[in-house]
Design an enzyme around this catalytic site. Structure first.
Site, PDB file in Angstrom:
ATOM      1  N   SER A  12       0.974  -1.160  -0.085  1.00  0.00           N
ATOM      2  CA  SER A  12       0.035   0.218  -0.075  1.00  0.00           C
ATOM      3  C   SER A  12       0.710   1.302   0.025  1.00  0.00           C
ATOM      4  O   SER A  12       0.451   2.040  -0.643  1.00  0.00           O
ATOM      5  CB  SER A  12      -0.963  -0.136   1.226  1.00  0.00           C
ATOM      6  OG  SER A  12      -0.202   0.336   2.397  1.00  0.00           O
ATOM      7  N   ASN A 102      13.430   4.392   5.882  1.00  0.00           N
ATOM      8  CA  ASN A 102      12.582   3.475   6.090  1.00  0.00           C
ATOM      9  C   ASN A 102      11.428   4.051   6.716  1.00  0.00           C
ATOM     10  O   ASN A 102      11.281   5.095   7.588  1.00  0.00           O
ATOM     11  CB  ASN A 102      13.023   2.529   7.219  1.00  0.00           C
ATOM     12  CG  ASN A 102      12.288   1.331   7.818  1.00  0.00           C
ATOM     13  OD1 ASN A 102      11.653   0.925   6.925  1.00  0.00           O
ATOM     14  ND2 ASN A 102      11.957   1.376   9.115  1.00  0.00           N
ATOM     15  N   HIS A 104       8.197   3.647   9.365  1.00  0.00           N
ATOM     16  CA  HIS A 104       8.135   2.571  10.765  1.00  0.00           C
ATOM     17  C   HIS A 104       6.536   3.164  11.032  1.00  0.00           C
ATOM     18  O   HIS A 104       6.430   4.191  11.344  1.00  0.00           O
ATOM     19  CB  HIS A 104       9.073   2.568  11.514  1.00  0.00           C
ATOM     20  CG  HIS A 104       8.927   1.881  13.001  1.00  0.00           C
ATOM     21  ND1 HIS A 104       9.172   0.552  12.826  1.00  0.00           N
ATOM     22  CD2 HIS A 104       8.318   2.011  14.168  1.00  0.00           C
ATOM     23  CE1 HIS A 104       8.472  -0.236  13.840  1.00  0.00           C
ATOM     24  NE2 HIS A 104       8.359   0.882  14.950  1.00  0.00           N
ATOM     25  N   ASP A 145      15.561   0.352  12.988  1.00  0.00           N
ATOM     26  CA  ASP A 145      14.868   1.441  13.435  1.00  0.00           C
ATOM     27  C   ASP A 145      15.703   2.543  14.187  1.00  0.00           C
ATOM     28  O   ASP A 145      15.132   3.329  15.215  1.00  0.00           O
ATOM     29  CB  ASP A 145      13.603   1.066  14.190  1.00  0.00           C
ATOM     30  CG  ASP A 145      12.509  -0.057  13.389  1.00  0.00           C
ATOM     31  OD1 ASP A 145      12.146  -0.709  13.885  1.00  0.00           O
ATOM     32  OD2 ASP A 145      12.630   0.241  12.208  1.00  0.00           O
TER      33      ASP A 145
HETATM   34  C1  GRF Z   1       3.766  -0.395   6.669  1.00  0.00           C
HETATM   35  O1  GRF Z   1       2.931  -0.485   8.086  1.00  0.00           O
HETATM   36  C2  GRF Z   1       5.179   0.063   7.213  1.00  0.00           C
HETATM   37  O2  GRF Z   1       5.264   1.116   8.183  1.00  0.00           O
HETATM   38  C3  GRF Z   1       5.925  -1.013   7.860  1.00  0.00           C
HETATM   39  O3  GRF Z   1       5.593  -1.994   6.939  1.00  0.00           O
HETATM   40  C4  GRF Z   1       4.163  -1.652   6.433  1.00  0.00           C
HETATM   41  C5  GRF Z   1       4.131  -2.056   4.936  1.00  0.00           C
HETATM   42  O4  GRF Z   1       2.789  -1.941   4.412  1.00  0.00           O
HETATM   43  N1  GRF Z   1       7.285  -0.941   7.532  1.00  0.00           N
HETATM   44  P1  GRF Z   1       2.476  -2.042   2.756  1.00  0.00           P
HETATM   45  O5  GRF Z   1       3.053  -3.245   2.449  1.00  0.00           O
HETATM   46  O6  GRF Z   1       3.186  -0.682   2.396  1.00  0.00           O
HETATM   47  O7  GRF Z   1       1.165  -2.008   2.952  1.00  0.00           O
END
Ligand code: GRF
Length: 201
Positions: A12, A102, A104, A145
């Protein structure tokens, strides 16, 4: 600016990057990598004819040294980790110092580190009874992180009844924050001032 997006799940955030009209003018997603042999995020990439590669030691995967070669071959300027669950090897972190970000799904430095991914993060936030959560985007260094934080966006979770509700609210702000940060990076507006990261207007 050429970017590589590293995924492992729904994709997403990758979709949010590809949907951003502002980003389109300055940024091209050249390649998508995953630690998984297949994932929904690969389907998102394939819808845009973006090449995808799985990294690992199983059949059908590329090695980390092949990854380095591909990052050079695609002339990648910025690596975006959006759900990638493995540590990036130190050699790549060093070669791309200051060029890996990244996202998070919590307000670092709280609720981060090894094992804090996906719903685990939101369960820990829920159990803590925290009243706010949010998304953090940071530079990547050799541990999970811990790189300098670039941007954060909060959400009110004082009225939630489940970790899943937190996840839903945080994901919404992730989809706003990540394209914004990538755009500012492409515009050269993300600067290090003393020991902090600032985004110029
Ligand atoms: C997201 O919640 C991001 O913060 C975390 O992994 C998830 C990836 O979600 N690192 P998507 O695959 O982009 O929907």
């Amino acid at each position: 600016m050429n970017i590589a997006v590293f995924v492992s799940g729904r994709g997403s955030n990758l979709q949010a990057i590809l949907n951003s009209n502002e980003l389109k003018k300055l940024v091209g997603v050249k390649v998508v990598f995953s630690d998984k042999l297949d994932c929904a995020a690969f389907k998102v990439a394939e819808d845009y004819s973006i090449p995808t590669f799985s990294i690992g030691n199983k059949d059908g995967c590329i090695s980390y040294s092949e990854l380095s070669n591909l990052l050079n071959q695609y002339q990648i300027d910025l690596i975006v980790l959006a759900g990638f669950l493995k540590l990036i090897p130190q050699e790549i972190v060093r070669n791309f110092s200051g060029k890996i970000i990244n996202i998070h799904p919590a307000l670092l430095p709280s609720f981060g580190g090894k094992g804090m991914y996906g719903i685990n993060v939101h369960k820990a936030v829920f159990e803590s009874s925290a009243k706010v959560s949010g998304a953090s985007i940071h530079f990547v260094d050799e541990t999970y992180d811990t790189g300098k934080i670039i941007a954060q966006k909060c959400v009110d979770i004082s009225d939630v009844y489940s970790p899943e509700e937190i996840a839903e609210r945080v994901l919404k702000v992730e989809h706003e924050l990540l394209p914004f940060v990538i755009l500012k990076y492409a515009e050269g507006k993300i600067k290090r001032v003393d020991n902090r990261i600032v985004i110029e207007p």
